[in-house]
Write an enzyme that holds these catalytic residues in place. Structure first.
Site, PDB file in Angstrom:
ATOM      1  N   PRO A  70      -5.802 -11.161   8.213  1.00 13.33           N
ATOM      2  CA  PRO A  70      -6.500 -10.889   9.478  1.00 13.33           C
ATOM      3  C   PRO A  70      -6.603  -9.383   9.689  1.00 13.33           C
ATOM      4  CG  PRO A  70      -4.231 -11.604   9.883  1.00 13.33           C
ATOM      5  CD  PRO A  70      -4.493 -11.785   8.416  1.00 13.33           C
TER       6      PRO A  70
ATOM      7  N   PHE B  53      -7.694   4.049  12.358  1.00 15.21           N
ATOM      8  CA  PHE B  53      -7.661   5.112  11.351  1.00 15.21           C
ATOM      9  C   PHE B  53      -8.556   4.698  10.199  1.00 15.21           C
ATOM     10  CE2 PHE B  53      -4.271   7.003  13.590  1.00 15.21           C
ATOM     11  CZ  PHE B  53      -4.105   8.280  13.064  1.00 15.21           C
TER      12      PHE B  53
ATOM     13  N   ASN C   4       0.842  -1.205   0.000  1.00 14.19           N
ATOM     14  CA  ASN C   4       0.000   0.000   0.000  1.00 14.19           C
ATOM     15  C   ASN C   4       0.868   1.243   0.000  1.00 14.19           C
ATOM     16  OD1 ASN C   4      -2.648  -1.046   0.343  1.00 14.19           O
ATOM     17  ND2 ASN C   4      -2.135  -1.552   2.446  1.00 14.19           N
TER      18      ASN C   4
ATOM     19  N   LYS D 295     -16.176  -2.354  14.072  1.00 18.70           N
ATOM     20  CA  LYS D 295     -14.974  -2.954  14.676  1.00 18.70           C
ATOM     21  C   LYS D 295     -14.941  -2.766  16.199  1.00 18.70           C
ATOM     22  CE  LYS D 295     -12.035  -2.424  10.550  1.00 18.70           C
ATOM     23  NZ  LYS D 295     -10.660  -2.386  10.054  1.00 18.70           N
TER      24      LYS D 295
HETATM   25  O1  C5P Z   1     -11.187  -1.497   7.294  1.00 17.28           O
HETATM   26  P1  C5P Z   1     -10.050  -0.600   7.028  1.00 17.28           P
HETATM   27  O2  C5P Z   1      -8.840  -1.303   6.466  1.00 17.28           O
HETATM   28  O3  C5P Z   1     -10.381   0.628   6.225  1.00 17.28           O
HETATM   29  O4  C5P Z   1      -9.646  -0.061   8.479  1.00 17.28           O
HETATM   30  C1  C5P Z   1      -8.577   0.785   8.680  1.00 17.28           C
HETATM   31  C2  C5P Z   1      -8.093   0.632  10.068  1.00 17.28           C
HETATM   32  O5  C5P Z   1      -7.943  -0.745  10.400  1.00 17.28           O
HETATM   33  C3  C5P Z   1      -6.714   1.223  10.288  1.00 17.28           C
HETATM   34  O6  C5P Z   1      -6.639   1.646  11.622  1.00 17.28           O
HETATM   35  C4  C5P Z   1      -5.803   0.042  10.019  1.00 17.28           C
HETATM   36  O7  C5P Z   1      -4.551   0.206  10.659  1.00 17.28           O
HETATM   37  C5  C5P Z   1      -6.587  -1.106  10.590  1.00 17.28           C
HETATM   38  N1  C5P Z   1      -6.387  -2.391   9.925  1.00 17.28           N
HETATM   39  C6  C5P Z   1      -5.768  -3.422  10.593  1.00 17.28           C
HETATM   40  N2  C5P Z   1      -5.629  -4.640   9.988  1.00 17.28           N
HETATM   41  C7  C5P Z   1      -6.090  -4.851   8.746  1.00 17.28           C
HETATM   42  C8  C5P Z   1      -6.727  -3.814   8.054  1.00 17.28           C
HETATM   43  C9  C5P Z   1      -6.850  -2.597   8.666  1.00 17.28           C
HETATM   44  O8  C5P Z   1      -5.332  -3.228  11.726  1.00 17.28           O
HETATM   45  N3  C5P Z   1      -5.935  -6.041   8.184  1.00 17.28           N
END
Ligand code: C5P
Length: 395
Positions: free
Chosen positions: A304, A322, A209, A340
């Site tokens: 995960p 975030f 990313n 969440k």
């Molecule tokens: O669902 P989304 O990816 O948009 O959520 C973003 C948030 O979830 C961020 O805080 C990101 O660090 C966390 N996240 C995570 N593990 C993932 C995907 C996102 O901790 N696999």
């Protein structure tokens, strides 16, 4: 008057950015600080000591071997007087001499003689800044506890473009304020994730990313300054470890999850700032995949969700996520907060140019179950302090 009763020793090196140091003295004074100035001989070629004497209200110290100056306030007294020693601009030469522990003139002697925290604001040509010698010296100083603020990137006095511009005086003054800010997170253990993850396709390729890690690293630095015991789980990024922060380097989402789960039990606060890859390759090839067909397909499986995993723990820390969105920011962020089961979410609109990914500044909308606050666009360091202030308040 956030710097009231604070003694700031300002060291000025011989670089073109020295003209900005006059403004820095004013910015510090208008916040209530007492400022005394130490200059190198070459700094005096760029700006007159009289200017700094007039602005600081004290004679400028520049000579280690001047009996009159030493009688007024000797180098040891000066070093003892300081609550904070800020060197701005710090040239490549000063940085090298500090790294070597040299005491061949007054400024570096004060750096050795002071028990106060020392801050370096590098300012030099981008090539000099990026030279392995300078990078080595900075890392070495940082590992000994010296704080490095900046540099900024951009056009330089020499006509080149790149990293090496001294931070603006206002920014440095604000960071000094932050430095002395109330230790709102004293005694708190804070865990955070930052940067991207890398999901291997084969031994030479990966998917990932856009994420510089700057926001997460700014949060880690700021939280440490605010008194927290910080553990930073970092994906692959090119950033130095902030002073006093325990850093665990990982590559993939699974490794990031493992590192988080190992540390999470004793944490008070968890902030998920990493841009975690949502999917990984189902079957990582053991050897490099050779190109042949015009198209190829990769099977992906869900990674995960680290944040949701922590938020679902029975004894979870105060959990902050975030949300980087390109549209309907508030709607998606609120949904994520609820889905969440988070304690707080910081949403940013990544469709705005110059904000968010890889940028130095950002704006956030922070939402928690019974409140919200907008944090307008500013540098990530200031923003990190504001977000942590909110966490301390809401928690
Ligand atoms: O669902 P989304 O990816 O948009 O959520 C973003 C948030 O979830 C961020 O805080 C990101 O660090 C966390 N996240 C995570 N593990 C993932 C995907 C996102 O901790 N696999």
């Amino acid at each position: 008057m956030s710097l009231k009763n604070k003694n700031i020793l300002l060291g000025i090196g011989g670089g073109i950015a020295a003209y900005k140091s006059a403004d820095l003295v004013r910015r510090l004074k208008e916040r209530g600080a007492q400022v005394r100035v130490v200059m190198t001989q070459s700094a005096m070629e760029f700006i007159a000591p009289l200017t700094l004497q007039a602005l600081s209200g004290h004679p400028v110290a520049s000579d280690l071997l001047d009996p009159a100056a030493e009688a007024a306030m000797g180098h040891i007294e000066l070093a003892r007087w300081a609550d904070l020693f800020v060197i701005a601009p710090a040239t490549a030469n000063i940085i090298a001499r500090m790294q070597a522990g040299m005491a061949d003139e007054l400024l570096t002697t004060c750096a050795l003689a002071t028990a106060a925290p020392v801050v370096i604001c590098p300012a030099m040509n981008q090539q000099m800044y990026q030279h392995a010698a300078t990078q080595h010296n900075l890392q070495s100083l940082q590992s000994r506890g010296t704080h490095i603020w900046g540099p900024d990137s951009g056009s330089q006095a020499c006509g080149e473009v790149g990293p090496g511009r001294m931070l603006e005086p206002l920014d440095i003054a604000k960071r000094c304020e932050g430095f002395f800010a109330e230790k709102l997170l004293a005694g708190q253990k804070l865990l955070l994730t930052a940067g991207p993850t890398r999901e291997a396709i084969d031994p030479v390729r990966y998917i990932s990313n856009h994420s510089s890690g700057k926001m997460g690293f700014a949060l880690a630095q700021k939280a440490a300054e605010m008194g927290a015991e910080v553990t930073l789980v970092a994906g692959p990024v090119n950033l130095p470890t902030p002073a006093g922060v325990r850093r665990i380097n990982v590559q993939s989402a699974q490794q990031m999850l493992d590192a988080v789960m190992q540390a999470v039990a004793e944490q008070d606060i968890f902030i998920a700032c990493a841009a975690v890859a949502d999917y990984r390759i189902a079957q990582v090839a053991e050897a490099k995949i050779k190109k042949s067909a015009e198209t190829m397909q990769l099977a992906l499986v869900r990674n995960p969700d680290i944040l949701a995993t922590v938020a679902a723990l029975q004894h979870k820390p105060f959990t902050v996520g975030f949300a980087a969105e390109t549209h309907d920011v508030e709607h998606y962020a609120t949904d994520k907060l609820q889905r969440k089961k988070l304690d707080m979410i910081a949403a940013n609109d990544v469709s705005i140019a110059g904000q968010g990914f890889n940028a130095d500044s950002n704006a956030l909308k922070v939402i928690w179950p019974n409140g919200s606050q907008d944090l307008p666009a500013t540098d990530k360091h200031t923003l990190a302090g504001q977000l942590l202030g909110l966490i301390a308040q809401v928690k």
